[in-house]
Design an enzyme around this catalytic site. Sequence first.
Site, PDB file in Angstrom:
ATOM      1  N   TYR A 141      40.016  27.593  75.073  1.00 20.11           N
ATOM      2  CA  TYR A 141      39.454  28.922  74.805  1.00 20.11           C
ATOM      3  C   TYR A 141      40.547  29.913  74.402  1.00 20.11           C
ATOM      4  CZ  TYR A 141      36.681  33.172  75.673  1.00 20.11           C
ATOM      5  OH  TYR A 141      36.041  34.377  75.547  1.00 20.11           O
TER       6      TYR A 141
ATOM      7  N   LYS B 278      40.821  31.866  70.811  1.00 24.75           N
ATOM      8  CA  LYS B 278      40.764  33.328  70.764  1.00 24.75           C
ATOM      9  C   LYS B 278      42.061  33.936  70.240  1.00 24.75           C
ATOM     10  CE  LYS B 278      36.530  33.961  72.053  1.00 24.75           C
ATOM     11  NZ  LYS B 278      35.545  34.549  71.119  1.00 24.75           N
TER      12      LYS B 278
END
Length: 241
Positions: free
Chosen positions: A147, A151
Site C-alpha cells: 500500500y 501511494k
Amino acid sequence: MGRIALVTGGSRGIGAAISKALKAAGYTVAATYAGNDAAAAKFKEETGIAVYKWDVSDFDACAEGIKQVEADLGPIEVLVNNAGITKDGMFHKMTKDQWYQVINTNLNSLFNMTRPVWEGMRARKFGRVICISSINGQKGQMGQVNYSSAKAGDIGFVKALAQEGARAGITVNAICPGYIATEMVMAIDPAVIEKNILPQIPVGRLGQPEEIARAVVFLASDDAGFITGSTLSANGGQYMM
C-alpha cells in the site's frame, strides 16, 4: 449543467463525500464502484448521482467505462482517482496476489483512468486530475509495504504528469489523508483508536470524509489554477512534510 467530474470509488467512504461535495458545488458527477451493487444503488437513490461499475485495475474496462460516461454526460473535465484497496501483511508473509492486487488497484489505475481522458483535456485546454494518496505513501507503514509503495507512486505520478499538463491548462495534484472516520476506520476497536491512534494526531481527533472532499472541490476549481504538482497533507498534523 456544470463541468463533468468522474470519481473512482465514488459511492462509499471518502469517495462518496467527494462525489456529493462536487455535486453540491455544481458539477455533474459520475461515480464508479467495483462490486457492492447494493451500496451503489442506495447511493444513487439518495444522491441522484450516476454510478458505473468497473474494475479500475483493468485498462480496457476503464476505457470502455469512460466512453460510456462521456456518451451519457459529456467530456470528463475533472477526474478524481480515489479508488483503493488494502491487503495488509508483514512483507515476509506477503503473497504475490497481495502485492499485485494493491499495486494494480492503487497505482496502475491512475494510468488506466487518466490516459483515456488526457487527450480530451489537452484538446480542450482544461483539466483537473486529483489523486487521493495517503499519509502512508509519505511516511511508510509497517505491514503495508504494498500500500505504501502504491501511494508513494501516486505522488510521483502527480509530480511528473503535472509538468506535462501545465501548458495545456491541466493541473494534477495529490491529497494525502491521514486517519479519516470512514466505515473501515470506525470498524477498529474504539479502545485501539483511543489508545493507539488518536495520540499520534496532534489535533486529537479523526478527520472527516467531508474535509477531504472540500479539499478536492478547491483543487477542482478555477481558483486553484496556479496549483499543480502539489501534495496536500490532510492528517491533523500527524506527519508534516
